[in-house]
Design a protein around this motif. Structure first.
Motif, PDB file in Angstrom:
ATOM      1  N   UNK A 276       0.832  -1.202   0.000  1.00  0.00           N
ATOM      2  CA  UNK A 276       0.000   0.000   0.000  1.00  0.00           C
ATOM      3  C   UNK A 276       0.868   1.253   0.000  1.00  0.00           C
ATOM      4  N   UNK A 277       0.530   2.186  -0.895  1.00  0.00           N
ATOM      5  CA  UNK A 277       1.209   3.481  -1.005  1.00  0.00           C
ATOM      6  C   UNK A 277       2.721   3.318  -1.144  1.00  0.00           C
ATOM      7  N   UNK A 278       3.136   2.365  -1.969  1.00  0.00           N
ATOM      8  CA  UNK A 278       4.551   2.010  -2.045  1.00  0.00           C
ATOM      9  C   UNK A 278       5.111   1.960  -3.453  1.00  0.00           C
ATOM     10  N   UNK A 279       4.374   1.403  -4.428  1.00  0.00           N
ATOM     11  CA  UNK A 279       5.021   1.044  -5.689  1.00  0.00           C
ATOM     12  C   UNK A 279       5.609   2.246  -6.426  1.00  0.00           C
ATOM     13  N   UNK A 280       5.065   3.443  -6.238  1.00  0.00           N
ATOM     14  CA  UNK A 280       5.632   4.612  -6.916  1.00  0.00           C
ATOM     15  C   UNK A 280       6.984   5.018  -6.347  1.00  0.00           C
ATOM     16  N   UNK A 281       7.379   4.455  -5.220  1.00  0.00           N
ATOM     17  CA  UNK A 281       8.708   4.710  -4.672  1.00  0.00           C
ATOM     18  C   UNK A 281       9.756   3.762  -5.259  1.00  0.00           C
ATOM     19  N   UNK A 282       9.333   2.779  -6.023  1.00  0.00           N
ATOM     20  CA  UNK A 282      10.247   1.766  -6.567  1.00  0.00           C
ATOM     21  C   UNK A 282      10.609   2.159  -7.999  1.00  0.00           C
ATOM     22  N   UNK A 283      11.877   2.408  -8.253  1.00  0.00           N
ATOM     23  CA  UNK A 283      12.268   2.865  -9.590  1.00  0.00           C
ATOM     24  C   UNK A 283      12.103   1.758 -10.627  1.00  0.00           C
ATOM     25  N   UNK A 284      12.682   0.586 -10.380  1.00  0.00           N
ATOM     26  CA  UNK A 284      12.595  -0.528 -11.334  1.00  0.00           C
ATOM     27  C   UNK A 284      11.442  -1.432 -10.925  1.00  0.00           C
ATOM     28  N   UNK A 285      10.236  -1.021 -11.275  1.00  0.00           N
ATOM     29  CA  UNK A 285       9.055  -1.747 -10.806  1.00  0.00           C
ATOM     30  C   UNK A 285       8.945  -3.117 -11.466  1.00  0.00           C
ATOM     31  N   UNK A 286       9.390  -3.258 -12.715  1.00  0.00           N
ATOM     32  CA  UNK A 286       9.332  -4.565 -13.369  1.00  0.00           C
ATOM     33  C   UNK A 286      10.142  -5.598 -12.603  1.00  0.00           C
ATOM     34  N   UNK A 287      11.354  -5.224 -12.216  1.00  0.00           N
ATOM     35  CA  UNK A 287      12.226  -6.130 -11.469  1.00  0.00           C
ATOM     36  C   UNK A 287      11.590  -6.521 -10.142  1.00  0.00           C
TER      37      UNK A 287
ATOM     38  N   UNK B  76       8.338  -6.505  -9.299  1.00  0.00           N
ATOM     39  CA  UNK B  76       7.154  -7.351  -9.485  1.00  0.00           C
ATOM     40  C   UNK B  76       7.535  -8.769  -9.889  1.00  0.00           C
ATOM     41  N   UNK B  77       8.593  -8.910 -10.664  1.00  0.00           N
ATOM     42  CA  UNK B  77       9.076 -10.250 -11.006  1.00  0.00           C
ATOM     43  C   UNK B  77       9.460 -11.004  -9.735  1.00  0.00           C
TER      44      UNK B  77
END
Length: 258
Positions: free
Chosen positions: A138-149, A151-152
């Motif tokens: 929650x309220x986190x994924x926009x803080x992750x630069x390489x979101x593809x990596x 989520x994998x």
């Protein structure tokens, strides 16, 4: 003494694009440093519209999952805002993951038996495959630069039959200058964000065998006008009325899905 005061409402974050940027620029910090500063006061945020919207979205999505007897990973757990409602559902265990040692310390003070793990990269290399039944973030994924990596890796540490709940500040709001900010001493601090559109997040997870169960959005509308009235900020309300602020998605991977 840490005197951070939380002000992460859309009153400040949305207006920042046309006000703070020119008249009172905020200091932007990366997530680790920012949340370490914010940790002491993060839970003291009465009347925070963003958090209240997130609470509603998360509660609805969580109600779609039976987590009783299951292992849950809370990625970006912060101080454990959602842990009481998850514990009410009787999971086998909850493990909190966060980049901020300060946030994890506050969580451990609130939940002394908490299992925690400080995130140092996107890979979760020290976590075995198929460890968890559910991931909530929650309220986190926009803080992750390489979101593809990231989520994998989430797909790897989940069992095949599993669920993911993601909520966050809507990417449209971030793309148009919205910022997550708080006050620390005499400074306004913004936390670094990266714009990840919902369809891109879904695309990565669909390739990992997940399917979309539900999607929710929260907008600035008449139901939240009183937040702006309380802050004497009705011009801000009128400017951003109908803007999407919070989204939530629930995805499931199951052998039963075709």
């Amino acid at each position: 003494m840490n005197t951070a005061i939380a002000t992460a409402n859309p009153f400040s974050s949305l207006v920042a694009a046309f006000k703070n940027r020119f008249f009172n620029p905020v200091k932007e910090k990366q997530s680790v440093e920012a949340y370490d500063l914010w940790a002491e006061n993060y839970d003291a945020q009465p009347g925070n519209l963003m958090l209240d919207m997130d609470e509603e979205v998360f509660a609805e999505l969580l109600s779609e999952i039976n987590i009783e007897g299951k292992q849950v990973a809370d990625i970006g757990c912060g101080t454990g805002r959602h842990w009481p409602k998850m514990f009410d559902a009787k999971p086998a265990g909850i493990t909190g993951f966060d980049v901020s040692a300060g946030m994890l310390k506050r969580l451990e003070q609130k939940f002394p038996e908490a299992k925690t793990n400080q995130i140092t990269d996107n890979l979760f290399s020290d976590i075995e495959a198929a460890t968890y039944d559910v991931i909530v973030s929650t309220l986190t994924v926009a803080h992750i630069e390489n979101i593809d990596e990231a989520l994998q890796a989430w797909g790897r540490i989940l069992k095949y039959n599993s669920d993911i709940i993601i909520t966050d500040f809507h990417p449209n709001a971030l793309a148009f200058g919205g910022r997550r900010t708080f006050q620390h001493n005499s400074s306004s601090i913004a936390i670094q964000n990266f714009v990840h559109y919902v369809y891109d997040i879904e695309g990565v997870l669909l390739k990992k065998g997940f399917q979309i169960v539900n999607k929710l959005e929260k907008k600035i509308d008449e139901s939240v006008k009183h937040y702006y009235e309380a802050k004497n900020a009705l011009p801000v309300y009128e400017k951003f009325k109908d803007s999407r602020i919070i989204y939530g998605i629930h995805l499931r991977r199951s052998h039963d899905l075709k």
